[in-house]
Design a protein around this motif. Structure first.
Motif: not given
Length: 132
Positions: A26, A76-77, A81-82, A96-98, A100-102
């Motif tokens: 990141d 990474h963005s 954060d994504r 997302d950074r954790d 979880n699929q966005v």
């Protein structure tokens, strides 16, 4: 300094050996994600890492379709954060950074001859990168 980053969060995960195929750090330099040949993404957080150097999370990118497509690209963005994960399937995914699929990008219709009439990829993805 040199640290060996172990692949799993438990002994069960460590027994499932696979090859690292992609890596992304990141922008802040605090987290590393590694894509594996078995379709998993492994997360390390340097701020919360102990002397065991174990990852804190593992996800499967194509888990809902039951595939284990090897990951070919992670990115990474700019804000961190994504991240986007591209496997050898035709549907890259944004998380997302954790972990979880966005968003799951569309898969195109492979039977349409005119590619202007379909959205998404019709063949396997070979890479993905965020545009600055």
């Amino acid at each position: 300094h040199v640290a060996i980053l172990a692949g799993g969060t438990s002994e069960e995960d460590s027994s499932k050996a696979s090859v690292a195929t992609s890596l992304s750090i990141d922008p802040a330099g605090s987290r590393v994600i590694v894509g594996l040949s078995n379709g998993r993404v492994v997360f390390w957080d340097f701020g919360g890492m102990d002397a065991g150097h174990r990852c804190f999370k593992t996800i499967e990118v194509d888990a809902e379709v039951g595939n284990q497509c090897p990951l070919v690209s992670l990115s990474h963005s700019n804000t961190g954060d994504r991240f986007i994960a591209a496997s050898t399937s035709a549907t890259p995914r944004i998380f997302d950074r954790d972990g979880n699929q966005v968003l799951e990008l569309d898969k195109g219709d492979v039977y349409v001859v005119d590619m202007n009439r379909t959205s998404g990829h019709t063949a396997q993805v070979t890479g993905a990168q965020w545009h600055p």
